[in-house]
Design a protein around this motif. Sequence first.
Motif, PDB file in Angstrom:
ATOM      1  N   GLY A   1       0.793  -1.221   0.000  1.00  0.00           N
ATOM      2  CA  GLY A   1       0.000   0.000   0.000  1.00  0.00           C
ATOM      3  C   GLY A   1       0.825   1.271   0.000  1.00  0.00           C
ATOM      4  N   LYS A   2       2.077   1.174  -0.377  1.00  0.00           N
ATOM      5  CA  LYS A   2       2.969   2.337  -0.447  1.00  0.00           C
ATOM      6  C   LYS A   2       3.043   2.823  -1.892  1.00  0.00           C
ATOM      7  CE  LYS A   2       4.888   1.823   3.768  1.00  0.00           C
ATOM      8  NZ  LYS A   2       5.471   2.677   4.706  1.00  0.00           N
ATOM      9  N   PRO A   3       3.554   4.032  -2.109  1.00  0.00           N
ATOM     10  CA  PRO A   3       3.720   4.504  -3.493  1.00  0.00           C
ATOM     11  C   PRO A   3       4.773   3.668  -4.220  1.00  0.00           C
ATOM     12  CG  PRO A   3       4.225   6.255  -1.914  1.00  0.00           C
ATOM     13  CD  PRO A   3       3.901   5.039  -1.132  1.00  0.00           C
ATOM     14  N   ALA A   4       4.482   3.325  -5.447  1.00  0.00           N
ATOM     15  CA  ALA A   4       5.397   2.506  -6.241  1.00  0.00           C
ATOM     16  C   ALA A   4       6.416   3.397  -6.934  1.00  0.00           C
ATOM     17  CB  ALA A   4       4.621   1.702  -7.270  1.00  0.00           C
ATOM     18  N   SER A   5       7.679   3.011  -6.846  1.00  0.00           N
ATOM     19  CA  SER A   5       8.710   3.765  -7.561  1.00  0.00           C
ATOM     20  C   SER A   5       8.752   3.286  -9.005  1.00  0.00           C
ATOM     21  CB  SER A   5      10.072   3.571  -6.901  1.00  0.00           C
ATOM     22  OG  SER A   5      10.505   2.241  -7.031  1.00  0.00           O
ATOM     23  N   ARG A   6       9.121   4.189  -9.892  1.00  0.00           N
ATOM     24  CA  ARG A   6       9.194   3.860 -11.317  1.00  0.00           C
ATOM     25  C   ARG A   6      10.533   4.283 -11.882  1.00  0.00           C
ATOM     26  NH1 ARG A   6       3.356   5.253 -14.102  1.00  0.00           N
ATOM     27  NH2 ARG A   6       2.224   3.586 -13.058  1.00  0.00           N
ATOM     28  N   TYR A   7      11.044   3.468 -12.765  1.00  0.00           N
ATOM     29  CA  TYR A   7      12.262   3.765 -13.504  1.00  0.00           C
ATOM     30  C   TYR A   7      11.939   3.706 -14.986  1.00  0.00           C
ATOM     31  CZ  TYR A   7      15.148   3.253  -9.334  1.00  0.00           C
ATOM     32  OH  TYR A   7      15.715   3.425  -8.106  1.00  0.00           O
ATOM     33  N   TYR A   8      12.534   4.618 -15.758  1.00  0.00           N
ATOM     34  CA  TYR A   8      12.317   4.674 -17.199  1.00  0.00           C
ATOM     35  C   TYR A   8      13.604   4.287 -17.903  1.00  0.00           C
ATOM     36  CZ  TYR A   8       8.228   7.313 -15.799  1.00  0.00           C
ATOM     37  OH  TYR A   8       7.044   7.692 -15.215  1.00  0.00           O
ATOM     38  N   GLY A   9      13.467   3.563 -19.007  1.00  0.00           N
ATOM     39  CA  GLY A   9      14.645   3.148 -19.752  1.00  0.00           C
ATOM     40  C   GLY A   9      14.255   2.592 -21.104  1.00  0.00           C
ATOM     41  N   THR A  10      15.220   1.952 -21.752  1.00  0.00           N
ATOM     42  CA  THR A  10      14.975   1.342 -23.052  1.00  0.00           C
ATOM     43  C   THR A  10      15.434  -0.103 -23.020  1.00  0.00           C
ATOM     44  OG1 THR A  10      17.120   2.015 -23.910  1.00  0.00           O
ATOM     45  CG2 THR A  10      15.284   3.518 -24.295  1.00  0.00           C
ATOM     46  N   LYS A  11      14.903  -0.883 -23.945  1.00  0.00           N
ATOM     47  CA  LYS A  11      15.361  -2.259 -24.093  1.00  0.00           C
ATOM     48  C   LYS A  11      15.434  -2.587 -25.572  1.00  0.00           C
ATOM     49  CE  LYS A  11      11.142  -5.006 -24.141  1.00  0.00           C
ATOM     50  NZ  LYS A  11      10.451  -6.140 -23.560  1.00  0.00           N
ATOM     51  N   ASN A  12      16.247  -3.560 -25.895  1.00  0.00           N
ATOM     52  CA  ASN A  12      16.393  -4.021 -27.265  1.00  0.00           C
ATOM     53  C   ASN A  12      15.361  -5.120 -27.503  1.00  0.00           C
ATOM     54  OD1 ASN A  12      17.192  -5.064 -29.721  1.00  0.00           O
ATOM     55  ND2 ASN A  12      19.367  -4.802 -29.296  1.00  0.00           N
ATOM     56  N   LYS A  13      14.400  -4.861 -28.370  1.00  0.00           N
ATOM     57  CA  LYS A  13      13.310  -5.812 -28.605  1.00  0.00           C
ATOM     58  C   LYS A  13      13.787  -7.102 -29.263  1.00  0.00           C
ATOM     59  CE  LYS A  13       9.315  -4.404 -30.055  1.00  0.00           C
ATOM     60  NZ  LYS A  13       8.267  -3.741 -30.839  1.00  0.00           N
ATOM     61  N   LYS A  14      14.876  -7.028 -30.023  1.00  0.00           N
ATOM     62  CA  LYS A  14      15.369  -8.235 -30.692  1.00  0.00           C
ATOM     63  C   LYS A  14      16.005  -9.208 -29.703  1.00  0.00           C
ATOM     64  CE  LYS A  14      16.144  -6.393 -35.288  1.00  0.00           C
ATOM     65  NZ  LYS A  14      17.117  -6.211 -36.364  1.00  0.00           N
ATOM     66  N   GLN A  15      16.643  -8.693 -28.673  1.00  0.00           N
ATOM     67  CA  GLN A  15      17.330  -9.561 -27.718  1.00  0.00           C
ATOM     68  C   GLN A  15      16.452  -9.964 -26.543  1.00  0.00           C
ATOM     69  OE1 GLN A  15      20.872  -7.518 -26.599  1.00  0.00           O
ATOM     70  NE2 GLN A  15      21.892  -7.908 -28.543  1.00  0.00           N
ATOM     71  N   GLN A  16      15.498  -9.138 -26.161  1.00  0.00           N
ATOM     72  CA  GLN A  16      14.650  -9.418 -25.004  1.00  0.00           C
ATOM     73  C   GLN A  16      13.191  -9.302 -25.415  1.00  0.00           C
ATOM     74  OE1 GLN A  16      16.126  -6.357 -22.456  1.00  0.00           O
ATOM     75  NE2 GLN A  16      17.655  -7.673 -21.544  1.00  0.00           N
ATOM     76  N   GLN A  17      12.585 -10.436 -25.740  1.00  0.00           N
ATOM     77  CA  GLN A  17      11.197 -10.405 -26.184  1.00  0.00           C
ATOM     78  C   GLN A  17      10.221 -10.312 -25.013  1.00  0.00           C
ATOM     79  OE1 GLN A  17      13.203 -12.957 -27.631  1.00  0.00           O
ATOM     80  NE2 GLN A  17      13.517 -11.906 -29.557  1.00  0.00           N
ATOM     81  N   GLY A  18      10.547 -10.912 -23.882  1.00  0.00           N
ATOM     82  CA  GLY A  18       9.636 -10.919 -22.737  1.00  0.00           C
ATOM     83  C   GLY A  18       9.724  -9.640 -21.928  1.00  0.00           C
ATOM     84  N   LYS A  19       9.002  -9.632 -20.814  1.00  0.00           N
ATOM     85  CA  LYS A  19       9.033  -8.469 -19.926  1.00  0.00           C
ATOM     86  C   LYS A  19      10.259  -8.546 -19.024  1.00  0.00           C
ATOM     87  CE  LYS A  19       4.221  -7.380 -19.989  1.00  0.00           C
ATOM     88  NZ  LYS A  19       3.734  -6.052 -19.796  1.00  0.00           N
ATOM     89  N   ILE A  20      10.853  -7.394 -18.773  1.00  0.00           N
ATOM     90  CA  ILE A  20      12.077  -7.316 -17.970  1.00  0.00           C
ATOM     91  C   ILE A  20      11.727  -7.245 -16.487  1.00  0.00           C
ATOM     92  CG2 ILE A  20      14.070  -5.874 -17.434  1.00  0.00           C
ATOM     93  CD1 ILE A  20      14.149  -5.005 -20.281  1.00  0.00           C
ATOM     94  N   GLU A  21      12.516  -7.942 -15.667  1.00  0.00           N
ATOM     95  CA  GLU A  21      12.413  -7.852 -14.212  1.00  0.00           C
ATOM     96  C   GLU A  21      13.800  -7.551 -13.669  1.00  0.00           C
ATOM     97  OE1 GLU A  21      10.823 -11.441 -12.652  1.00  0.00           O
ATOM     98  OE2 GLU A  21       8.805 -11.044 -13.394  1.00  0.00           O
ATOM     99  N   LEU A  22      13.926  -6.456 -12.939  1.00  0.00           N
ATOM    100  CA  LEU A  22      15.207  -6.059 -12.360  1.00  0.00           C
ATOM    101  C   LEU A  22      15.013  -5.686 -10.898  1.00  0.00           C
ATOM    102  CD1 LEU A  22      16.535  -3.656 -15.141  1.00  0.00           C
ATOM    103  CD2 LEU A  22      17.327  -5.962 -14.679  1.00  0.00           C
TER     104      LEU A  22
END
Length: 55
Positions: A17-38
Amino acid sequence: MPREQIILECTEAKALGKPASRYYGTKNKKQQQGKIELRKYNPFLRRHTLHREIK
């Protein structure tokens, strides 16, 4: 263009129930087709948490 802009949002903050932090960035669609988890720092929880791609 193979690179796509993404938003990473904290998954643990929503459950607490806390505010969610967000990070913005880019990914290479050819190398990473799925969703990223970091592990990124969440300043609201003051620790590293799992951030998942939402866009």
